[in-house]
Structure formats: C-alpha cells, structure tokens
Motif scaffolding. Structure first.
Motif, PDB file in Angstrom:
ATOM      1  N   THR A 129     -11.994  -4.518  -3.458  1.00  0.00           N
ATOM      2  CA  THR A 129     -10.980  -3.767  -4.479  1.00  0.00           C
ATOM      3  C   THR A 129     -10.960  -2.356  -3.885  1.00  0.00           C
ATOM      4  N   GLN A 130     -11.914  -1.772  -3.539  1.00  0.00           N
ATOM      5  CA  GLN A 130     -11.885  -0.312  -3.093  1.00  0.00           C
ATOM      6  C   GLN A 130     -11.083  -0.307  -1.773  1.00  0.00           C
ATOM      7  N   GLN A 132      -8.494  -2.407  -1.048  1.00  0.00           N
ATOM      8  CA  GLN A 132      -7.488  -2.580  -1.239  1.00  0.00           C
ATOM      9  C   GLN A 132      -6.677  -1.288  -1.957  1.00  0.00           C
ATOM     10  N   GLU A 133      -7.361  -0.666  -2.672  1.00  0.00           N
ATOM     11  CA  GLU A 133      -6.864   0.676  -3.364  1.00  0.00           C
ATOM     12  C   GLU A 133      -6.650   1.565  -2.154  1.00  0.00           C
ATOM     13  N   ARG A 134      -7.506   1.784  -1.338  1.00  0.00           N
ATOM     14  CA  ARG A 134      -7.239   2.629  -0.231  1.00  0.00           C
ATOM     15  C   ARG A 134      -6.255   2.308   0.665  1.00  0.00           C
ATOM     16  N   LEU A 136      -3.516   0.583  -0.194  1.00  0.00           N
ATOM     17  CA  LEU A 136      -2.558   0.847  -0.983  1.00  0.00           C
ATOM     18  C   LEU A 136      -1.734   2.431  -1.029  1.00  0.00           C
ATOM     19  N   GLU A 137      -3.045   3.282  -1.231  1.00  0.00           N
ATOM     20  CA  GLU A 137      -2.557   4.563  -1.188  1.00  0.00           C
ATOM     21  C   GLU A 137      -2.152   5.076   0.260  1.00  0.00           C
ATOM     22  N   GLU A 140       1.520   3.981   0.351  1.00  0.00           N
ATOM     23  CA  GLU A 140       2.394   4.775  -0.456  1.00  0.00           C
ATOM     24  C   GLU A 140       2.731   6.056   0.414  1.00  0.00           C
TER      25      GLU A 140
END
Length: 149
Positions: A129-130, A132-134, A136-137, A140
């Motif tokens: 999850t971490q 994936q968040e990284r 996605l950032e 972006e």
C-alpha cells in the motif's frame, strides 16, 4: 450389492470411514503362492505409489516443521487419486467420495491461516500500500510537469 461394497464389508471397515486401508483391501489381491498383495490394475498401482510418496513427504514435513499445516489422509488420497472427476467421484472411494467433496468456503473462513502467516500478510499488504501511494504521488508529479510544459 456392488463388488466394491462387498469387498468393503469383508474388511470390516464402515463405509463412512473409507480411506487408505479400505482402498488397499479393495484394490489389491493376494498373490498366488506369496504373502504379498498385488494391485488389481495399473491405475490402482499408480494411486498407491502416489499416496505412499505424498504420505512420506507429509511425514518428513511434519518432522522438519511440526507447526506446518499438513493434509489429512483423505486429502492426501484424493490428491494421489487425481482429485474429483466431473461427477464428483474419486477413484477408489466409491459413493463415499460425495461426503469428501469440498464445499465452497467464504473469504472470512480463515482458520487454516496461522497467526504468524497473518502477521506476514498484513505487513506485506501495508508495504504494498505504501509503495502504491508513493508511485501515485510520483505519477501525479510527472503529470503536473507535463502540463506545465
């Protein structure tokens, strides 16, 4: 009475407890002039070899890791016999196979997962999850850079 039921009755094994002993008794015969038993056909011989091999693997796994989850004898036999056929039967189990057919389990039914395995899965999920968040950032940021150009 079918031949299988007759042989099973001779063994004294109740039909609801069919297993390796019953298979061995109903799918082998006494060799002439010998105390050894021989398998009635090549398929029975193959299943017997597979069962013996799987059973030995299970036993050695138990010795090396007593906490490991291992198959019961019915599961081993089903695997050795090639599993359930299209009609839900298992070679060597006769009509008793219907009581062994697995039922669909819900996703909340997790008694087979140890606490240690559950911790590992949760940690791995958190790590993924971490990551994936990284990502996605980062995606972006790249999108914003492309818009500015």
């Amino acid at each position: 009475m079918t031949e299988w039921k007759r042989k099973l009755a001779e063994t004294g094994v109740p039909p609801e407890s069919v297993g390796w002993a019953a298979f061995e008794r109903t799918h082998s015969r006494q060799s002439e002039g010998s105390d050894e038993r021989e398998w009635i056909n090549s398929r029975a011989h193959t299943v017997a070899e597979n069962y013996t091999k799987l059973s030995q693997e299970r036993d050695s796994q138990r010795e090396t890791d007593p906490s490991s989850s291992v198959c019961d004898n019915d599961s081993l036999f089903i695997q050795a016999a090639g599993g359930f056929d299209k009609k839900g039967r298992v070679f060597g189990y006769g009509a008793a196979a219907s009581r062994l057919k697995p039922t669909k389990r819900s996703s909340s039914d997790i008694e087979d997962v140890s606490a240690d395995e559950m911790k590992k899965m949760k940690a791995l999920t958190a790590q993924m999850t971490q990551e994936q968040e990284r990502m996605l950032e980062e995606q972006e940021k790249m999108r914003q850079m492309m818009i500015q150009e």
